[in-house]
Design a protein around this motif. Structure first.
Motif, PDB file in Angstrom:
ATOM      1  N   ALA A 140      21.660 -33.203  -7.855  1.00  0.00           N
ATOM      2  CA  ALA A 140      22.479 -32.788  -9.306  1.00  0.00           C
ATOM      3  C   ALA A 140      21.729 -31.720  -9.696  1.00  0.00           C
ATOM      4  CB  ALA A 140      22.427 -33.931 -10.109  1.00  0.00           C
ATOM      5  N   GLU A 141      22.511 -30.966 -10.220  1.00  0.00           N
ATOM      6  CA  GLU A 141      22.046 -29.606 -11.122  1.00  0.00           C
ATOM      7  C   GLU A 141      22.614 -29.555 -12.497  1.00  0.00           C
ATOM      8  OE1 GLU A 141      21.376 -26.269  -7.405  1.00  0.00           O
ATOM      9  OE2 GLU A 141      23.102 -26.120  -8.905  1.00  0.00           O
ATOM     10  N   VAL A 142      22.002 -29.234 -13.503  1.00  0.00           N
ATOM     11  CA  VAL A 142      22.563 -29.012 -14.906  1.00  0.00           C
ATOM     12  C   VAL A 142      22.220 -27.498 -15.030  1.00  0.00           C
ATOM     13  CG1 VAL A 142      22.457 -29.704 -17.123  1.00  0.00           C
ATOM     14  CG2 VAL A 142      21.995 -31.309 -15.637  1.00  0.00           C
ATOM     15  N   ARG A 143      23.286 -26.608 -15.352  1.00  0.00           N
ATOM     16  CA  ARG A 143      23.173 -25.191 -15.690  1.00  0.00           C
ATOM     17  C   ARG A 143      23.751 -24.996 -17.044  1.00  0.00           C
ATOM     18  NH1 ARG A 143      21.819 -21.692 -11.070  1.00  0.00           N
ATOM     19  NH2 ARG A 143      21.647 -23.233  -8.985  1.00  0.00           N
ATOM     20  N   ARG A 144      23.367 -23.892 -17.666  1.00  0.00           N
ATOM     21  CA  ARG A 144      24.012 -23.450 -18.907  1.00  0.00           C
ATOM     22  C   ARG A 144      24.651 -22.152 -18.602  1.00  0.00           C
ATOM     23  NH1 ARG A 144      19.477 -23.408 -21.332  1.00  0.00           N
ATOM     24  NH2 ARG A 144      19.721 -25.335 -22.551  1.00  0.00           N
ATOM     25  N   PRO A 145      25.862 -22.095 -18.784  1.00  0.00           N
ATOM     26  CA  PRO A 145      26.826 -20.832 -18.713  1.00  0.00           C
ATOM     27  C   PRO A 145      26.210 -19.565 -19.185  1.00  0.00           C
ATOM     28  CG  PRO A 145      28.212 -22.684 -18.897  1.00  0.00           C
ATOM     29  CD  PRO A 145      26.738 -23.233 -19.346  1.00  0.00           C
ATOM     30  N   ALA A 146      25.951 -18.608 -18.591  1.00  0.00           N
ATOM     31  CA  ALA A 146      25.683 -17.415 -19.142  1.00  0.00           C
ATOM     32  C   ALA A 146      26.591 -16.106 -18.840  1.00  0.00           C
ATOM     33  CB  ALA A 146      24.246 -16.889 -18.694  1.00  0.00           C
ATOM     34  N   ALA A 147      26.513 -15.327 -19.934  1.00  0.00           N
ATOM     35  CA  ALA A 147      27.463 -14.000 -19.144  1.00  0.00           C
ATOM     36  C   ALA A 147      26.998 -13.425 -17.861  1.00  0.00           C
ATOM     37  CB  ALA A 147      27.352 -12.994 -20.373  1.00  0.00           C
ATOM     38  N   GLY A 148      28.053 -13.032 -17.088  1.00  0.00           N
ATOM     39  CA  GLY A 148      27.501 -12.297 -15.908  1.00  0.00           C
ATOM     40  C   GLY A 148      26.968 -13.259 -14.676  1.00  0.00           C
ATOM     41  N   SER A 149      26.981 -14.584 -15.062  1.00  0.00           N
ATOM     42  CA  SER A 149      26.453 -15.732 -14.031  1.00  0.00           C
ATOM     43  C   SER A 149      27.731 -16.422 -13.511  1.00  0.00           C
ATOM     44  CB  SER A 149      25.357 -16.387 -14.537  1.00  0.00           C
ATOM     45  OG  SER A 149      24.293 -15.952 -14.842  1.00  0.00           O
ATOM     46  N   SER A 150      27.585 -16.993 -12.236  1.00  0.00           N
ATOM     47  CA  SER A 150      28.661 -17.681 -11.949  1.00  0.00           C
ATOM     48  C   SER A 150      28.255 -19.274 -12.019  1.00  0.00           C
ATOM     49  CB  SER A 150      28.790 -17.435 -10.279  1.00  0.00           C
ATOM     50  OG  SER A 150      27.570 -17.959  -9.780  1.00  0.00           O
ATOM     51  N   PRO A 151      29.048 -20.110 -11.977  1.00  0.00           N
ATOM     52  CA  PRO A 151      28.567 -21.472 -12.009  1.00  0.00           C
ATOM     53  C   PRO A 151      27.291 -21.730 -11.198  1.00  0.00           C
ATOM     54  CG  PRO A 151      30.892 -21.419 -11.921  1.00  0.00           C
ATOM     55  CD  PRO A 151      30.285 -20.066 -11.710  1.00  0.00           C
ATOM     56  N   LEU A 152      27.264 -21.174 -10.078  1.00  0.00           N
ATOM     57  CA  LEU A 152      26.124 -21.466  -8.997  1.00  0.00           C
ATOM     58  C   LEU A 152      24.931 -20.867  -9.214  1.00  0.00           C
ATOM     59  CD1 LEU A 152      28.428 -21.915  -5.918  1.00  0.00           C
ATOM     60  CD2 LEU A 152      27.557 -23.647  -7.284  1.00  0.00           C
ATOM     61  N   THR A 153      24.861 -19.838 -10.286  1.00  0.00           N
ATOM     62  CA  THR A 153      23.671 -19.004 -10.641  1.00  0.00           C
ATOM     63  C   THR A 153      23.273 -18.847 -11.935  1.00  0.00           C
ATOM     64  OG1 THR A 153      25.115 -16.826 -10.985  1.00  0.00           O
ATOM     65  CG2 THR A 153      24.297 -17.295  -8.445  1.00  0.00           C
ATOM     66  N   ALA A 154      23.983 -19.851 -12.955  1.00  0.00           N
ATOM     67  CA  ALA A 154      23.845 -19.663 -14.250  1.00  0.00           C
ATOM     68  C   ALA A 154      22.433 -20.446 -14.472  1.00  0.00           C
ATOM     69  CB  ALA A 154      24.801 -20.569 -14.972  1.00  0.00           C
ATOM     70  N   PRO A 155      21.789 -20.114 -15.528  1.00  0.00           N
ATOM     71  CA  PRO A 155      20.353 -20.715 -15.865  1.00  0.00           C
ATOM     72  C   PRO A 155      20.368 -21.795 -15.621  1.00  0.00           C
ATOM     73  CG  PRO A 155      20.829 -18.906 -17.344  1.00  0.00           C
ATOM     74  CD  PRO A 155      22.256 -19.319 -16.797  1.00  0.00           C
ATOM     75  N   MET A 156      19.148 -22.504 -14.811  1.00  0.00           N
ATOM     76  CA  MET A 156      19.028 -23.909 -14.705  1.00  0.00           C
ATOM     77  C   MET A 156      18.508 -24.634 -15.954  1.00  0.00           C
ATOM     78  SD  MET A 156      19.353 -25.757 -11.997  1.00  0.00           S
ATOM     79  CE  MET A 156      19.091 -24.847 -10.601  1.00  0.00           C
ATOM     80  N   VAL A 157      18.962 -25.732 -16.196  1.00  0.00           N
ATOM     81  CA  VAL A 157      18.344 -26.689 -17.176  1.00  0.00           C
ATOM     82  C   VAL A 157      17.770 -27.967 -16.762  1.00  0.00           C
ATOM     83  CG1 VAL A 157      19.169 -27.959 -19.413  1.00  0.00           C
ATOM     84  CG2 VAL A 157      20.162 -25.987 -18.954  1.00  0.00           C
ATOM     85  N   ALA A 158      18.173 -28.448 -15.717  1.00  0.00           N
ATOM     86  CA  ALA A 158      17.712 -29.529 -15.046  1.00  0.00           C
ATOM     87  C   ALA A 158      17.942 -29.476 -13.373  1.00  0.00           C
ATOM     88  CB  ALA A 158      17.897 -30.942 -15.735  1.00  0.00           C
TER      89      ALA A 158
END
Length: 503
Positions: A475-493
């Motif tokens: 599992a991955e938890v990510r925080r959406p960010a401008a310019g990032s895809s769902p697979l490269t957005a900043p990781m949270v966990a």
């Protein structure tokens, strides 16, 4: 004063080896006369030039007579302007005693500061952080110089050695960290820890007490002390330890082919770093040494964008891969992608995340690793890490559990769920403290199921698969960010995998 122009030609004449690794190259030595009395001091300076075509390590012999109670060393080198895209001058420094400087000689090692300091002192009673206090014995000592990068114009250096004469001071008394932190002991539980940290004992700005305070404020249960190429901090952590933070000894083995923290070392144990990835037998020798001592080997920040930082050694004999190092950046994404590729190819090396915090503006515990261990003791924590019973978190505010289950049986992170290929498996991720994020469940085919976490920050996400289709899930938890895809957005966990099926 002596002057020596170290070019490739006269290096060969001197019998040196122009190659990477642990080649033994000697600079002109300095000898000190016996003093006319039992006190006083003597100073000598050596100057020279390194050219761009140069080896990694050079040794300046220092003949130390009887009666010396302190050695001071300082050095300087020029930093000429270089064109954009060209590396300028940088030179590391350290010291070996008369017991020898051959590869792996822990008895001879007396300290390392890399390029962080321009001077150091060693006596029986105390030493500059990064160096080891102890008697100043007569014999041949060696200042080690490591031209890290050399400008096209060359690197002009000057090394000044001062010997102080007089009786030896009181012996240094080591005070290693306690082996337990009873206030945080919870038996078998999930423990939060940062396994990659620095203080003034290498190139950090925090003092040990400041690091302890920041780790406690971050909600951590344990930390690993990983100074670059020196165990000097190990011998003093007992002066700063508290009953609610376990301090584990380590060393960030910092080579010219990448960094590999050795974690879980006995106090004072030193691991050599004078080799490159082109010397695989040397790397394996020291990996074996760490394992013999009960420690683990970490491939640190594999795609860090600095010279000598990218991990170039073999992954198959590393125990852990640091896929997340400090605040999330593109090189962390590259590390996760590479680690995931190893996992898809059948090679599971557990992932960890660490802050690698050096200075006060770098947050201790961002990120850190949450490990399931039988107790808050070094051997149990290392066993949990090695088994992959762990997940990575941005901060202690982040909560996560991840399981895979069939009727009557459940597997947790790092475990295996035995099930026939046609048996439906329920995969469940429960998160808290993560508002505005997306939870994704992945297997060897990539992302399989995603859900958005509501503003409450809590969610339970489930997905059903079969061992026929999924060899493992994570599992991955990510925080959406401008310019990032769902697979490269900043990781949270993110979690290590749970394996499905009977083998």
């Amino acid at each position: 004063m002596s002057n020596f122009d170290l070019t490739r030609r006269n290096l060969l004449r001197a019998g040196g080896v122009v190659a990477a690794g642990a080649a033994v190259n000697f600079l002109p030595g300095v000898a000190f006369a016996n003093p006319p009395s039992s006190t006083g001091q003597q100073t000598k300076t050596v100057t020279g030039t390194f050219t761009p075509s140069i080896s990694d390590w050079f040794y300046l012999p220092v003949q130390v007579p009887k009666g010396v109670n302190q050695i001071d060393v300082s050095y300087t080198y020029d930093k000429p302007a270089v064109p954009a895209g060209t590396r300028g001058n940088a030179c590391d420094i350290g010291m070996f005693g008369p017991e020898g400087h051959d590869l792996g000689n822990a008895k001879g090692f007396r300290g390392w500061s890399g390029g962080f300091r321009n001077s150091f002192s060693i006596s029986a009673t105390e030493a500059t952080p990064g160096y080891l206090a102890g008697p100043i014995k007569p014999g041949t000592w060696h200042v080690i110089l490591g031209p890290y990068t050399v400008a096209p114009q060359g690197l002009n250096y000057s090394v000044t050695i001062t010997l102080h004469f007089g009786p030896q001071g009181a012996p240094f008394r080591a005070n290693p960290a306690p082996t337990s932190a009873p206030a945080k002991q919870r038996g078998r539980s999930w423990y939060r820890g940062d396994c990659h940290l620095h203080t003034v004992h290498s190139d950090g700005r925090r003092t040990p007490d400041q690091l302890v305070a920041d780790a406690r404020a971050a909600g951590l249960d344990f930390v690993v002390s990983t100074e670059h190429n020196t165990p000097s901090a190990h011998l003093q952590w007992g002066n700063y330890a508290t009953d609610d933070l376990l301090i584990i000894n380590g060393e960030e083995v910092t080579t010219r082919s990448g960094h590999w923290p050795a974690i879980g070392l006995p106090a004072g144990e030193w691991i050599d770093w004078r080799y490159r990835a082109g010397d695989p037998a040397d790397f394996r020798h020291f990996v074996d040494r760490v394992h013999k001592l009960g420690g683990l080997v970490t491939a640190a920040h594999p795609f860090a964008n600095c010279f000598g930082c990218t991990y170039e050694f073999a992954y198959e004999i590393a125990d852990l891969v640091e896929v997340w190092n400090g605040p999330w950046t593109d090189d962390d994404q590259a590390s996760v992608t590479h680690w995931d590729g190893l996992l898809r190819g059948g090679r599971f090396i557990p992932a960890i995340g660490n802050s690698d915090a050096h200075n006060s503006d770098q947050v201790v515990g961002k990120p850190h690793t949450v490990v399931l261990a039988d107790s808050l003791r070094k051997e149990h924590l290392l066993a949990g890490l090695k088994a992959g019973r762990s997940w990575l978190a941005e901060s202690s505010a982040v909560q996560l559990s991840f399981t895979a289950s069939v009727p009557g049986r459940t597997a947790d992170i790092g475990g295996r769920l035995p099930a026939e290929i046609g048996t439906p498996v329920t995969v469940t991720a429960v998160v808290g403290g993560v508002p505005g994020t997306t939870v994704t469940i992945l297997d060897q085919l990539g992302p399989e199921h995603s859900e958005t976490v509501p503003e409450s920050g809590t969610a339970t996400v489930t997905w059903t698969t079969y061992p026929r289709y999924s060899r493992w899930v994570r599992a991955e938890v990510r925080r959406p960010a401008a310019g990032s895809s769902p697979l490269t957005a900043p990781m949270v966990a993110m979690t290590n995998p749970i394996f499905l099926g009977r083998n």
